[in-house]
Design a protein around this motif. Structure first.
Motif: not given
Length: 469
Positions: A184-189, A298-307, A325-329
């Motif tokens: 998933l793509f995670f980001y600081r919503k 300290n991180a704004a966004q990255f790709v990580l496993v959904g778990a 938040g999470a969204t599709v890559l």
């Protein structure tokens, strides 16, 4: 098509060395001794007598499942306990650290009779067990078996086509998914909303957000995973329309495609995001490091496993509860999204008597029902049904990332599924690490990786197209 395979167990031994490479693997932990989930009522399987018209059906023989120690183990244990409670059928779990899983699986299928009734097989291993008939085709156990279309097949990880020598839609079902890990793509919503930024749809959107939010060392605009880098890079590569290797299903001919235009664009984007907006140790960042950066704020966004999602809302260790938040890559363009699978399937060993195979399939059939998978998800595991993701999208606790999982499933891409996959992954990891460390250029990394992968495939006897100039 590949020439007739030989030396299976030499190949499987080699896979043990590379099994550490998998993303989102379980902890390399404690004991390998089997531990019963609930005590079995029999020492060994016995044939149940046919019930009379007035008798309750007798429980099936007890089964033993080889299962990896992992973040989702507790959810699987809860699922097993519910099965025992509902059916009266007994289940033992042999809980094993990730590095021991392949060796135990290999030993089980070599024995005169497997000690395990169900093997849990990793995406980078299962193909050898399928190809050489070491697990039983599901329709051999139950000729009337039909897979529920709501069960996600993860680009045919359930199937094997012996003519093609690969997993394909037309293959026979050999395994059933039990853990649905994808990216998933995670980001600081909260930060995105404060700046008026929408969830990224393209990698250009990601770079623009990274530029806007960069405030090192307090906030890193983007963090890449470089230890190891291969799985994340494959997600970027797929989003640009590329693959490491590509099979022509009509001719059975392989082509090494990592160094084509899509690979060049993907690597350029990945390197720029990581080196420009990441922390100073960007060349040596693992999955736990990334999660820690997000939880510390300290991180704004990255790709990580959904778990990983549940950790971000764990108030005992996260400072960003409710703000992720999470969204599709993203992809190169809106709609060209991609996510990589990193799943586990369960198979029934070939060397079991029929009554044990029937008992194993009874558990798997039950575990894949919607009700069981809803319970599984609520217990903290990663389900494998589309309707469960869609229903859980409105869950007040997990809905924010379950919806992202539901939205991601149409974009699933598989890792290479060959006996030689660990060798290919080793090449990709080594060359990407050299590129991110500045030891070689991006162009050199891709060109050298392509040469090495081409040699691996040709030496193994595959029909391979010449490398593009």
């Amino acid at each position: 098509m590949k020439k007739a395979q030989g030396g299976l167990f030499l190949t499987l031994s080699l896979l043990v060395v590379f099994s550490f490479l998998l993303a989102a693997c379980g902890p390399a932990a404690t004991t390998e001794a089997p531990a019963p989930t609930q005590a079995a009522t029999e020492e060994s399987p016995t044939e149940a007598a046919a019930p009379t018209a007035t008798e309750e059906p007798k429980p099936l023989p007890p089964i033993t499942i080889l299962i990896n120690e992992s973040p989702w183990l507790a959810g699987f244990e809860a699922l097993v306990n519910k099965y025992v409670e509902e059916t009266g059928n007994q289940v033992n779990l042999n809980r094993t650290p990730f590095p021991g899983m392949l060796e135990k699986s290999r030993n089980a299928v070599q024995a005169s009779e497997s000690e395990f009734d169900i093997l849990t097989l990793n995406e980078q291993w299962y193909m050898q067990f399928y190809a050489d008939g070491l697990v039983t085709p599901i329709k051999e156990i139950d000729p009337n078996f039909e897979l529920d279309p709501q069960v996600i097949e993860y680009e045919w990880a359930t199937r094997w086509d012996p003519e093609l020598g690969y997993s394909s839609e037309n293959g026979e079902i050999y395994g059933l998914p039990i853990n649905g890990n994808i990216m998933l793509f995670f980001y600081r919503k909260d930060l995105f909303e404060a700046r008026g930024l929408a969830a990224p749809q393209t990698w250009a959107d990601v770079e623009a957000a990274a530029e806007a939010l960069q405030d090192a060392p307090n906030m890193y605009g983007y963090v890449i995973r470089t230890n190891p880098p291969n799985w994340e890079f494959q997600g970027f590569l797929a989003g640009y329309g590329g693959k490491l290797i590509t099979l022509d299903e009509k001719t059975g001919e392989w082509e090494v495609t990592i160094n084509q235009e899509a690979g060049q664009k993907a690597l350029a984007t990945w390197l720029k995001l990581g080196t420009t907006y990441g922390p100073p140790n960007y060349a040596d960042i693992g999955q736990p490091d990334m999660a820690s950066l997000m939880m510390a704020g300290n991180a704004a966004q990255f790709v990580l496993v959904g778990a990983s999602a549940s950790d971000f809302d764990n108030a005992e260790k996260s400072f960003v509860v409710g703000n992720v938040g999470a969204t599709v890559l993203p992809g190169e363009m809106a709609g060209s999204n991609a996510t990589m699978s990193g799943i586990w399937v369960m198979g029934v060993p070939h060397n079991l008597p029929d009554e044990r195979k029937q008992a194993a399939l009874a558990f798997l059939n039950w575990a894949l029902t919607k009700d069981a998978q809803l319970f599984y998800a609520q217990a903290g595991a990663i389900p494998v049904r589309q309707d469960v993701y869609e229903e859980m999208s409105s869950d007040p606790t997990r809905g924010w990332w379950m919806k992202a999982m539901a939205d991601s499933t149409p974009f699933i891409h598989a890792q290479p599924r060959l006996a030689e996959t660990p060798q290919i992954i080793e090449v990709v990891d080594r060359r990407l690490k050299q590129a991110v460390a500045g030891e070689i250029t991006a162009e050199q990394a891709l060109a050298e990786a392509a040469k090495e992968i081409h040699k691996i495939l040709t030496d193994a006897g595959y029909k391979v197209k010449p490398l593009a100039e």
